[in-house]
Design an enzyme around this catalytic site. Structure first.
Site, mmCIF file in Angstrom:
data_model
loop_
_atom_site.group_PDB
_atom_site.id
_atom_site.type_symbol
_atom_site.label_atom_id
_atom_site.label_comp_id
_atom_site.label_asym_id
_atom_site.label_seq_id
_atom_site.Cartn_x
_atom_site.Cartn_y
_atom_site.Cartn_z
ATOM 1 C CE LYS A 112 52.090 17.035 -16.136
ATOM 2 N NZ LYS A 112 53.089 17.363 -15.260
ATOM 3 C CE LYS A 193 46.539 23.652 -16.389
ATOM 4 N NZ LYS A 193 47.556 22.822 -15.863
ATOM 5 C CE LYS A 196 55.243 27.076 -18.355
ATOM 6 N NZ LYS A 196 55.800 26.007 -17.495
HETATM 7 P P1 AMP Z 1 53.675 25.177 -14.831
HETATM 8 O O1 AMP Z 1 53.350 25.789 -16.273
HETATM 9 O O2 AMP Z 1 52.919 23.984 -14.818
HETATM 10 O O3 AMP Z 1 55.080 24.987 -14.400
HETATM 11 O O4 AMP Z 1 53.069 26.078 -13.686
HETATM 12 C C1 AMP Z 1 53.725 27.120 -13.125
HETATM 13 C C2 AMP Z 1 52.816 27.924 -11.964
HETATM 14 O O5 AMP Z 1 51.620 28.454 -12.830
HETATM 15 C C3 AMP Z 1 52.004 27.184 -11.117
HETATM 16 O O6 AMP Z 1 51.863 27.771 -9.890
HETATM 17 C C4 AMP Z 1 50.592 26.738 -11.502
HETATM 18 O O7 AMP Z 1 49.671 26.555 -10.746
HETATM 19 C C5 AMP Z 1 50.447 28.044 -12.290
HETATM 20 N N1 AMP Z 1 49.653 28.021 -13.520
HETATM 21 C C6 AMP Z 1 49.911 27.210 -14.690
HETATM 22 N N2 AMP Z 1 48.907 27.310 -15.531
HETATM 23 C C7 AMP Z 1 47.860 28.361 -15.036
HETATM 24 C C8 AMP Z 1 46.501 28.816 -15.248
HETATM 25 N N3 AMP Z 1 46.241 28.479 -16.410
HETATM 26 N N4 AMP Z 1 46.098 29.675 -14.558
HETATM 27 C C9 AMP Z 1 46.571 29.910 -13.400
HETATM 28 N N5 AMP Z 1 47.759 29.496 -12.925
HETATM 29 C C10 AMP Z 1 48.546 28.626 -13.812
#
Ligand code: AMP
Ligand code: TRP
Length: 328
Positions: A112, A193, A196
């Site tokens: 980041k 990966k 968002k």
């Molecule tokens: P975040 O969107 O970063 O707030 O992630 C929220 C949750 O979603 C966390 O537990 C992440 O590990 C999971 N997560 C986010 N992106 C992925 C992905 N591409 N594949 C699997 N899990 C994800």
């Protein structure tokens, strides 16, 4: 005693099938074996600039998606992080026992930070706040996707360090990854990966995308130059589509292999799109119901916060006592 589960998602962008398969659907599966707390981590979101009106909207949307995915508010607490002030309070107390080098080593921080002209302190502190979320409730289990494993190691290191300096205070939390879907890759680029914050309409399938949009995105997913599925020689794009299918259907590895071996990519994509549309349909239907009921979401959030506050206050008081700061 049932284990306590804690996890969180940032209310930024639109939740996608990576969030669903990596986190949310696993939470739903685990919720009745435990005492769960699921957080909408708005204080984490603001470590990068968020447009205020949009953030306010996304916090509600994220909470509604949790419930739509099957989190049962009668059993599980759904908490907006900023409404329980102890998250921020414990974060400061933990900051004071965190070696700077531990934070500078975090790969998400480095990723980041590399994208910013000027790096905010919040971005560096991000994993300390996450540790605070977990340790505040003495959580035993933290169900997350694979990208969070390093943050969880830091959480355990921090708990251990605090316990060693000030005496046994925190429960050691365990990471729980889903069996399938711990790392869903971008549809446009299966070496990255699904995230968002990545731009481009072909990158991620949002949980709330209409069926036609879901189909279009999956039909356009990057595969490779081979004509059909070959388990002996498979690129990451095809692998990712099969993982998505398996996670949505719950099929075994054997079933997947038998069904897809030799299938042409066009048919593969159509089959995967059908599974995703079918898997998300009940979530989308429930989302519409939840958001149509005035006051419901606010009631759930208020009740959840009231339920968890005493526990949060108890931990912060204990930590303050241990550290010797004023508690009267
Ligand atoms: P975040 O969107 O970063 O707030 O992630 C929220 C949750 O979603 C966390 O537990 C992440 O590990 C999971 N997560 C986010 N992106 C992925 C992905 N591409 N594949 C699997 N899990 C994800
Ligand atoms: N850092 C997590 C993510 O972006 C979100 C998060 C914040 C979290 N606090 C947490 C996850 C506590 C698990 C437990 O994915």
């Amino acid at each position: 005693m049932k284990p306590r589960i804690l996890s969180g998602i940032q209310p930024t962008g639109s939740l996608h099938i990576g969030n669903y398969l990596g986190a949310l659907s696993n939470w739903v599966k685990l919720q009745y074996e435990s005492e769960p707390i699921f957080c909408i981590v708005d204080l984490h979101a603001i470590t990068l600039y968020q447009e205020p009106a949009e953030l306010r909207e996304k916090i509600r949307q994220t909470a509604a998606v949790f419930l739509a995915a099957g989190i049962d508010p009668a059993h599980s607490s759904v908490v907006v992080q900023s409404t329980v002030k102890e998250h921020a309070e414990l974060c400061w107390l933990l900051t004071c026992v965190t070696p700077l080098g531990w934070l500078e080593r975090m790969t998400q921080f480095k990723d980041k930070a590399a994208k910013q002209e000027s790096i905010g302190d919040g971005l560096l502190q991000y994993p300390v706040l996450m540790a605070a979320d977990i340790l505040l409730y003495q959580a035993n289990l933290v169900p997350v996707g694979e990208d969070q494993t390093q943050h969880l190691e830091l959480t355990r290191d921090l708990a251990q360090r605090f316990n060693a300096i000030y005496g046994e205070t925190f429960t050691m939390p365990e990471t729980r990854l889903p069996a399938v879907g711990a790392r869903i890759m971008g549809l446009d680029d299966p070496t990255k990966k699904m995230s968002k914050s990545t731009e481009g309409s072909g990158h991620a399938v949002a949980i709330l995308d209409p069926p036609a949009v879901i189909r279009k995105k999956i039909m356009r997913a990057t595969t490779d130059s081979l004509p059909h599925v070959d388990f002996e020689n498979m690129g990451p794009g095809v692998q990712n589509l099969l993982t998505i299918h398996q996670a949505f259907t719950g099929w075994s590895g054997d079933q997947i292999r038998r069904h897809f071996q030799g299938m042409r990519y066009g048919d593969l994509k159509k089959t995967v799109a059908d599974a995703v549309v079918a898997g998300l349909e009940p979530v989308q239907k429930k989302y519409a119901e939840i958001t149509a009921e005035p006051g419901y979401l606010d009631r759930v959030l208020a009740e959840s916060a009231a339920r968890v506050r005493p526990l949060a206050a108890q931990t912060v008081r204990l930590v303050k006592e241990r550290m010797g700061v004023y508690t009267a």
